[in-house]
Design a protein around this motif. Structure first.
Motif, mmCIF file in Angstrom:
data_model
loop_
_atom_site.group_PDB
_atom_site.id
_atom_site.type_symbol
_atom_site.label_atom_id
_atom_site.label_comp_id
_atom_site.label_asym_id
_atom_site.label_seq_id
_atom_site.Cartn_x
_atom_site.Cartn_y
_atom_site.Cartn_z
ATOM 1 N N LEU A 17 0.824 -1.213 0.000
ATOM 2 C CA LEU A 17 0.000 0.000 0.000
ATOM 3 C C LEU A 17 0.858 1.263 0.000
ATOM 4 O O LEU A 17 1.920 1.311 0.609
ATOM 5 C CB LEU A 17 -0.917 0.015 1.225
ATOM 6 N N SER A 18 0.348 2.295 -0.677
ATOM 7 C CA SER A 18 0.993 3.606 -0.644
ATOM 8 C C SER A 18 -0.089 4.674 -0.715
ATOM 9 O O SER A 18 -1.239 4.393 -1.068
ATOM 10 C CB SER A 18 1.986 3.778 -1.801
ATOM 11 N N ASN A 19 0.269 5.893 -0.385
ATOM 12 C CA ASN A 19 -0.702 6.988 -0.430
ATOM 13 C C ASN A 19 -1.026 7.425 -1.852
ATOM 14 O O ASN A 19 -1.940 8.223 -2.056
ATOM 15 C CB ASN A 19 -0.193 8.184 0.385
ATOM 16 N N ASP A 20 -0.290 6.925 -2.836
ATOM 17 C CA ASP A 20 -0.556 7.260 -4.239
ATOM 18 C C ASP A 20 -1.529 6.284 -4.882
ATOM 19 O O ASP A 20 -1.904 6.458 -6.048
ATOM 20 C CB ASP A 20 0.751 7.281 -5.040
ATOM 21 N N ASP A 21 -1.934 5.262 -4.135
ATOM 22 C CA ASP A 21 -2.801 4.226 -4.699
ATOM 23 C C ASP A 21 -4.217 4.733 -4.944
ATOM 24 O O ASP A 21 -4.699 5.660 -4.272
ATOM 25 C CB ASP A 21 -2.902 3.034 -3.723
ATOM 26 N N ASP A 22 -4.891 4.071 -5.877
ATOM 27 C CA ASP A 22 -6.348 4.142 -5.952
ATOM 28 C C ASP A 22 -6.847 3.232 -4.832
ATOM 29 O O ASP A 22 -6.776 2.000 -4.937
ATOM 30 C CB ASP A 22 -6.828 3.651 -7.323
ATOM 31 N N ARG A 23 -7.330 3.822 -3.765
ATOM 32 C CA ARG A 23 -7.609 3.045 -2.547
ATOM 33 C C ARG A 23 -8.761 2.060 -2.742
ATOM 34 O O ARG A 23 -8.721 0.947 -2.205
ATOM 35 C CB ARG A 23 -7.868 4.016 -1.389
ATOM 36 N N ASP A 24 -9.766 2.467 -3.492
ATOM 37 C CA ASP A 24 -10.863 1.537 -3.773
ATOM 38 C C ASP A 24 -10.356 0.329 -4.553
ATOM 39 O O ASP A 24 -10.757 -0.812 -4.292
ATOM 40 C CB ASP A 24 -11.967 2.247 -4.572
ATOM 41 N N ALA A 25 -9.475 0.573 -5.503
ATOM 42 C CA ALA A 25 -8.937 -0.518 -6.323
ATOM 43 C C ALA A 25 -8.122 -1.488 -5.477
ATOM 44 O O ALA A 25 -8.183 -2.705 -5.674
ATOM 45 C CB ALA A 25 -8.087 0.043 -7.468
ATOM 46 N N LYS A 26 -7.331 -0.951 -4.519
ATOM 47 C CA LYS A 26 -6.523 -1.820 -3.650
ATOM 48 C C LYS A 26 -7.421 -2.665 -2.743
ATOM 49 O O LYS A 26 -7.128 -3.837 -2.490
ATOM 50 C CB LYS A 26 -5.566 -0.982 -2.811
ATOM 51 N N GLU A 27 -8.526 -2.078 -2.279
ATOM 52 C CA GLU A 27 -9.456 -2.848 -1.462
ATOM 53 C C GLU A 27 -10.100 -3.963 -2.286
ATOM 54 O O GLU A 27 -10.230 -5.100 -1.823
ATOM 55 C CB GLU A 27 -10.533 -1.932 -0.887
ATOM 56 N N LEU A 28 -10.505 -3.633 -3.505
ATOM 57 C CA LEU A 28 -11.117 -4.640 -4.379
ATOM 58 C C LEU A 28 -10.130 -5.760 -4.695
ATOM 59 O O LEU A 28 -10.523 -6.933 -4.795
ATOM 60 C CB LEU A 28 -11.608 -3.984 -5.667
ATOM 61 N N ALA A 29 -8.856 -5.410 -4.840
ATOM 62 C CA ALA A 29 -7.837 -6.426 -5.123
ATOM 63 C C ALA A 29 -7.739 -7.419 -3.967
ATOM 64 O O ALA A 29 -7.637 -8.639 -4.190
ATOM 65 C CB ALA A 29 -6.488 -5.763 -5.382
ATOM 66 N N TRP A 30 -7.768 -6.915 -2.715
ATOM 67 C CA TRP A 30 -7.700 -7.822 -1.574
ATOM 68 C C TRP A 30 -8.973 -8.661 -1.487
ATOM 69 O O TRP A 30 -8.908 -9.864 -1.216
ATOM 70 C CB TRP A 30 -7.464 -7.084 -0.263
ATOM 71 N N LYS A 31 -10.133 -8.054 -1.718
ATOM 72 C CA LYS A 31 -11.378 -8.816 -1.661
ATOM 73 C C LYS A 31 -11.375 -9.930 -2.710
ATOM 74 O O LYS A 31 -11.882 -11.038 -2.452
ATOM 75 C CB LYS A 31 -12.568 -7.889 -1.875
ATOM 76 N N HIS A 32 -10.812 -9.639 -3.874
ATOM 77 C CA HIS A 32 -10.714 -10.667 -4.918
ATOM 78 C C HIS A 32 -9.843 -11.826 -4.443
ATOM 79 O O HIS A 32 -10.208 -13.005 -4.605
ATOM 80 C CB HIS A 32 -10.138 -10.053 -6.198
ATOM 81 N N ASP A 33 -8.695 -11.513 -3.860
ATOM 82 C CA ASP A 33 -7.802 -12.565 -3.357
ATOM 83 C C ASP A 33 -8.466 -13.347 -2.231
ATOM 84 O O ASP A 33 -8.350 -14.580 -2.159
ATOM 85 C CB ASP A 33 -6.493 -11.949 -2.862
ATOM 86 N N LEU A 34 -9.147 -12.621 -1.345
ATOM 87 C CA LEU A 34 -9.811 -13.260 -0.207
ATOM 88 C C LEU A 34 -10.897 -14.222 -0.688
ATOM 89 O O LEU A 34 -11.014 -15.354 -0.189
ATOM 90 C CB LEU A 34 -10.400 -12.187 0.709
ATOM 91 N N ARG A 35 -11.698 -13.763 -1.658
ATOM 92 C CA ARG A 35 -12.752 -14.627 -2.208
ATOM 93 C C ARG A 35 -12.144 -15.907 -2.792
ATOM 94 O O ARG A 35 -12.651 -17.009 -2.560
ATOM 95 C CB ARG A 35 -13.525 -13.872 -3.292
ATOM 96 N N GLN A 36 -11.043 -15.757 -3.531
ATOM 97 C CA GLN A 36 -10.421 -16.915 -4.156
ATOM 98 C C GLN A 36 -9.894 -17.899 -3.122
ATOM 99 O O GLN A 36 -10.056 -19.118 -3.258
ATOM 100 C CB GLN A 36 -9.278 -16.463 -5.073
ATOM 101 N N ILE A 37 -9.299 -17.375 -2.049
ATOM 102 C CA ILE A 37 -8.737 -18.255 -1.015
ATOM 103 C C ILE A 37 -9.836 -19.027 -0.296
ATOM 104 O O ILE A 37 -9.719 -20.236 -0.067
ATOM 105 C CB ILE A 37 -7.903 -17.430 -0.013
ATOM 106 N N VAL A 38 -10.926 -18.344 0.059
ATOM 107 C CA VAL A 38 -11.980 -19.034 0.811
ATOM 108 C C VAL A 38 -12.708 -20.042 -0.072
ATOM 109 O O VAL A 38 -13.038 -21.157 0.382
ATOM 110 C CB VAL A 38 -12.964 -18.027 1.445
ATOM 111 N N LEU A 39 -12.932 -19.709 -1.337
ATOM 112 C CA LEU A 39 -13.610 -20.653 -2.222
ATOM 113 C C LEU A 39 -12.710 -21.840 -2.550
ATOM 114 O O LEU A 39 -13.188 -22.979 -2.670
ATOM 115 C CB LEU A 39 -14.072 -19.949 -3.495
ATOM 116 N N ASP A 40 -11.421 -21.601 -2.703
ATOM 117 C CA ASP A 40 -10.481 -22.704 -2.919
ATOM 118 C C ASP A 40 -10.444 -23.627 -1.701
ATOM 119 O O ASP A 40 -10.341 -24.858 -1.848
ATOM 120 C CB ASP A 40 -9.079 -22.167 -3.197
ATOM 121 N N SER A 41 -10.510 -23.031 -0.504
ATOM 122 C CA SER A 41 -10.497 -23.841 0.725
ATOM 123 C C SER A 41 -11.738 -24.717 0.800
ATOM 124 O O SER A 41 -11.667 -25.889 1.203
ATOM 125 C CB SER A 41 -10.419 -22.926 1.951
#
Length: 387
Positions: free
Chosen positions: A317-341
């Motif tokens: 994370l950095s202060n130059d990020d698109d913060r909504d996009a970074k949150e969506l990126a984590w939610k995407h990874d989280l969804r994939q991990i839980v569904l894979d589990s």
């Protein structure tokens, strides 16, 4: 025999460790007017946090905290134990059980009064007696290197060190992010009290001594006791760390502040963790196992899969990020991990998992199987990630 011999430098290290991390098994205590319980070492009662630099010198400087939480405008005179005129003066002061106002007194505090006698082979025999120890409750203004939590047995504003126990061994640092940095919610409430170390690092950044794009590495190494009130013997050492940029950790961009967003992402992540726990509990119920125990075991494995990707996301994370996009990126990874589990359970399902069982409640009876459990998990994941 060699095991009965000890070198002087090794003994010195042992004594320092013993004074800071001893348990409460000793029965001998010094004489006082008031009764007291034999104390554990001061550091043993903390959930420590420190900053790791790129060299030993930098590490020492990052952790050289020159003010208390309530006295940021001036330096507190330090008084380590060796600056007392004699041992009697020190013991007299300790009998008062008054929390000192300087960190040197805390970190050189004796948990035991020790007497060492040397035999003809220059090997020591150590005699010890417990000393009264001041309480760590509400010591956050002086103690700078611990996280804190509300004391359920104290008043509304009372805080105590957030000591790790055998029940919380699997909870990584990032899941308690709000204990390391003040996170002011949108309703104005603050999550807690941050360690004095973090306040110190913030002051260094404000003075330009830490670059805003510098990654800060916060580390923890703690001895965890067995939880037995009569011994408090150490059973395991736990180490952990998290890395985050200084401008992210100390972001001040209003309601868009990264600390608020990070805490919200952690709340969402732990909600998904609860959803997965419920899924695993249902599978345990279908298999006629202890559902809670089975779910807790599977939940621990699930969080182990989350630790590395979340820490990498946090460090990116950095202060130059698109913060909504970074949150969506984590939610995407989280969804994939839980569904894979969950898919791992589907791929190894048994005939009983597929056939399922009938669950009867006061209201109705219903059939549950691995497919209904998986569908319910997917429904909850969708709801909580989009909510």
């Amino acid at each position: 025999m060699k095991k009965n011999k000890i070198a002087l430098d090794e003994l010195t290290r042992w004594l320092i460790t013993y004074q800071n991390f001893t348990g409460v098994t000793d029965k001998t205590k010094i004489e006082t007017d008031e009764k007291f319980s034999t104390p554990a070492g001061w550091l043993y009662k903390l959930n420590p946090v420190a900053a790791k630099g790129q060299s030993v010198f930098e590490t020492l400087m990052l952790n050289l905290i020159l003010f208390n939480q309530d006295t940021k405008d001036h330096y507190i005179q330090q008084k380590p134990v060796w600056e007392y005129d004699n041992i009697n003066d020190y013991v007299t002061e300790r009998k008062k059980m008054i929390l000192p106002d300087d960190v040197s007194s805390l970190y050189t505090a004796w948990a035991r009064l020790l007497h060492i006698e040397w035999d003809e082979n220059e090997q020591p025999t150590i005699f010890s007696a417990g000393l009264p120890m001041y309480s760590s409750e509400n010591a956050f203004k002086v103690e700078p290197m611990s996280t804190w939590k509300h004391d359920a047995q104290g008043g509304a504003d009372d805080l105590k060190p957030a000591v790790k126990s055998t029940r919380s061994l699997g909870i990584a640092m990032w899941r308690n992010f709000g204990q390391y940095i003040n996170v002011e919610k949108t309703d104005g409430n603050v999550t807690g009290v941050e360690p004095g170390l973090v306040t110190w690092l913030h002051a260094l950044k404000n003075k330009g001594l830490i670059e805003k794009n510098r990654h800060l590495n916060l580390i923890s190494a703690v001895l965890v006791s067995d939880g037995n009130a009569t011994s408090q013997a150490p059973v395991v050492e736990v180490t952990d760390d998290l890395t985050i940029r200084a401008d992210v950790l100390f972001d001040t961009e209003g309601t868009q502040r990264w600390p608020i967003r990070i805490e919200n992402m952690i709340d969402t992540t732990q909600q998904i963790g609860k959803d997965f726990w419920q899924f695993a509990a249902t599978i345990g119920q279908i298999r006629n196992l202890d559902a809670r125990s089975f779910a807790s075991q599977q939940s621990a494995t699930f969080y182990e899969q989350l630790n590395t990707p979340f820490k990498l996301w946090l460090a990116s994370l950095s202060n130059d990020d698109d913060r909504d996009a970074k949150e969506l990126a984590w939610k995407h990874d989280l969804r994939q991990i839980v569904l894979d589990s969950a898919e791992a359970f589907m791929q190894t399902s048994t005939s009983r998992d597929i056939t399922g069982i009938i669950v009867t409640t006061k209201e109705k009876s219903r059939e549950i199987n691995i497919f209904t459990a998986n569908n319910y998990l997917r429904h909850n994941v969708q709801k909580h990630l989009e909510g």
